[in-house]
Write a protein that holds these residues in place. Structure first.
Motif, PDB file in Angstrom:
ATOM      1  N   SER A   2       0.824  -1.204   0.000  1.00 37.42           N
ATOM      2  CA  SER A   2       0.000   0.000   0.000  1.00 37.42           C
ATOM      3  C   SER A   2       0.861   1.259   0.000  1.00 37.42           C
ATOM      4  CB  SER A   2      -0.891   0.029   1.247  1.00 37.42           C
ATOM      5  OG  SER A   2      -1.737  -1.092   1.300  1.00 37.42           O
ATOM      6  N   GLU A  62      -7.524   4.426   0.000  1.00 32.99           N
ATOM      7  CA  GLU A  62      -6.769   3.194  -0.235  1.00 32.99           C
ATOM      8  C   GLU A  62      -5.383   3.220   0.392  1.00 32.99           C
ATOM      9  OE1 GLU A  62      -8.167   0.479  -1.577  1.00 32.99           O
ATOM     10  OE2 GLU A  62      -9.936   1.764  -1.432  1.00 32.99           O
ATOM     11  N   ALA A  63      -4.944   4.390   0.829  1.00 32.89           N
ATOM     12  CA  ALA A  63      -3.601   4.533   1.401  1.00 32.89           C
ATOM     13  C   ALA A  63      -3.600   4.214   2.896  1.00 32.89           C
ATOM     14  CB  ALA A  63      -3.092   5.949   1.178  1.00 32.89           C
ATOM     15  N   LYS A 110      -6.869   3.589   7.488  1.00 32.56           N
ATOM     16  CA  LYS A 110      -7.114   3.167   6.108  1.00 32.56           C
ATOM     17  C   LYS A 110      -8.625   3.252   5.915  1.00 32.56           C
ATOM     18  CE  LYS A 110      -6.149  -0.125   2.475  1.00 32.56           C
ATOM     19  NZ  LYS A 110      -5.472  -1.369   2.069  1.00 32.56           N
ATOM     20  N   HIS A 186       1.704  -4.274   6.129  1.00 33.30           N
ATOM     21  CA  HIS A 186       2.791  -3.512   5.505  1.00 33.30           C
ATOM     22  C   HIS A 186       4.025  -3.541   6.420  1.00 33.30           C
ATOM     23  CE1 HIS A 186       3.937  -0.330   2.530  1.00 33.30           C
ATOM     24  NE2 HIS A 186       4.760   0.021   3.503  1.00 33.30           N
TER      25      HIS A 186
END
Length: 200
Positions: A2, A62-63, A110, A186
């Protein structure tokens, strides 16, 4: 992987994120930083970190968006950024020879989901002379910092003891930040160089 966005204009937070190998863009959040009536310092920093992360996340759902906030607290009172040089001098006089708390919150959003952590570090200043307080205020370093000092700069010589997270005092608790990113799928180590040879 991401996209990661840092919802802060702080150069110190950017440097800390770079230190652990995170690739990110910067998009400062515009939020009201006024404490609520009777709001405690711990709740205040966590609320602001979450508000910052969620404000930027609303336009980039989306980040992964990191928000953070730091307060310096002495005897339950939040010491913000100094209004002027005289304010910085007065704050440093209060911190001289005393132990204060640095409360730093980090939040990861998010979309509309947001997780946060608060890290509290005890920092003790040795007694400071009037001359060095005046010299430090004149340096300009205190002016954009909570509590009127930067531990990673000239103000580092004032600290006689620290119990907790050094990186949180600078502005971003790295252990907790990495844990939040890992929980969101992540892990920071996945973007590290593959070997020592690739670093040279």
């Amino acid at each position: 992987m991401s996209t990661v966005i840092l919802a802060s204009a702080s150069p110190r937070r950017s440097e800390l994120l770079q230190q652990i190998g995170v690739s990110f863009t910067v998009q400062p959040a515009d939020v009201d930083e006024t404490p609520g009536p009777g709001e405690g310092a711990e709740h205040y920093v966590e609320r602001l970190a979450r508000d910052k992360a969620l404000a930027v996340s609303a336009s980039s759902p989306e980040a992964l968006v990191l928000g953070s906030d730091t307060s310096v607290v002495l005897n339950g009172v939040i010491l913000g950024k100094p209004a002027d040089r005289g304010d910085a001098v007065e704050t440093l006089r209060m911190l001289s020879g005393a132990t204060h708390q640095v409360m730093t919150a980090v939040a990861l959003a998010k979309g509309s989901r947001c997780e946060s952590r608060v890290v509290i570090t005890d920092v003790t200043f040795r007694p400071l002379s009037k001359a060095e307080i005046e010299a430090y205020a004149a340096s300009g370093e205190p002016m954009d910092k909570a509590g009127s000092y930067g531990i990673q700069g000239l103000g580092g010589i004032f600290v006689s003891n620290l119990r907790g997270s050094y990186s949180a005092v600078v502005g971003l608790p790295l252990l907790e930040t990495a844990a939040l990113l890992a929980d969101a799928g992540h892990p920071v180590w996945e973007s590290w160089p593959n070997s020592l040879e690739s670093r040279t």
